[in-house]
Design an enzyme around this catalytic site. Structure first.
Site, PDB file in Angstrom:
ATOM      1  N   GLY A 186     -46.675  16.843 -13.874  1.00  0.00           N
ATOM      2  CA  GLY A 186     -47.941  17.175 -13.655  1.00  0.00           C
ATOM      3  C   GLY A 186     -48.881  16.179 -14.635  1.00  0.00           C
ATOM      4  CB  SER A 187     -49.430  13.753 -15.843  1.00  0.00           C
ATOM      5  OG  SER A 187     -48.503  12.862 -14.701  1.00  0.00           O
TER       6      SER A 187
END
Length: 217
Positions: free
Chosen positions: A184-185
């Site tokens: 996640g980013s």
């Protein structure tokens, strides 16, 4: 399914944890152990899914700006890029959920002229200040159209490991891998003001394939 090279350590740790908890559940819970093992198996499978490397037909590009990651376009905005360009630019931000492919790709072809790693905070990746306050990397490429394009890997609340493999002087090829972010980013791309933006907020992008903008030659 081909797995990314960054998966080795994570999958090793996940396997050890799964085996230990599974064995303890079977020993102590007997027939009820499935209540523990099945959810663990789902999580374990998702770890493999996260590190998948899809087969994609990457084309050659000159004027096109290619989506650098799989995800969702969450911002298209004129901003002041203060680290390298030191001038106004159009920022296109793409958010990656933990279920997206997290390979990071060059958005344009050209020559790498700048790279830098920044330690920082771990605000949620869609937070506007994450671009300047979170752990991140910044890379700049002199494109084949003679424009300077900056792009930035940003760690999110869950993502705690960013890697980038490029060095100054490297040839950049749009759609080809230059790094990876775990779990996640977000990825920001900073483009010249006269760039034609072909994506819109809410679009779902496929890294290395979808055209998100075009620059004038």
């Amino acid at each position: 399914m081909k797995l990314h090279k960054e998966s080795k350590g994570t999958i090793t740790v996940a396997t050890i944890i799964f085996v230990i908890i599974g064995a303890l559940a079977i020993y102590y819970l007997k027939m009820w152990s499935l209540l523990i093992i099945l959810p663990l198996l789902i999580i374990y499978s998702l770890v493999f899914w996260f590190f998948r490397v899809p087969n994609r037909n990457i084309l050659d590009h000159k004027e096109n700006v290619i989506a650098p990651v799989d995800g969702k376009v969450v911002m298209i905005k004129e901003v002041e890029e203060t680290e390298f360009l030191k001038e106004k630019a159009i920022q296109v931000s793409i958010f990656m959920s933990p279920l997206n492919v997290h390979i990071c790709r060059y958005p344009v072809s050209g020559n790498v002229i700048y790279k830098k790693y920044h330690p920082g905070k771990y605000l949620v990746a869609w937070h506007e200040k994450s671009s300047t306050e979170n752990e991140r990397t910044t890379v700049a490429v002199e494109s084949l159209t003679n424009h300077k394009v900056v792009f930035r890997q940003i760690a999110g609340y869950v993502a705690r490991r960013i890697v980038f493999y490029c060095n100054e002087g490297d040839d950049a090829k749009a759609g080809h891998e230059f790094g990876f972010i775990k779990f996640g980013s977000r990825m920001d791309v900073f483009l010249p003001l006269d760039t034609e933006i072909t994506c819109k907020i809410g679009d779902i992008t496929k890294g290395g394939i979808d055209v998100i903008a075009r620059m004038k030659d």
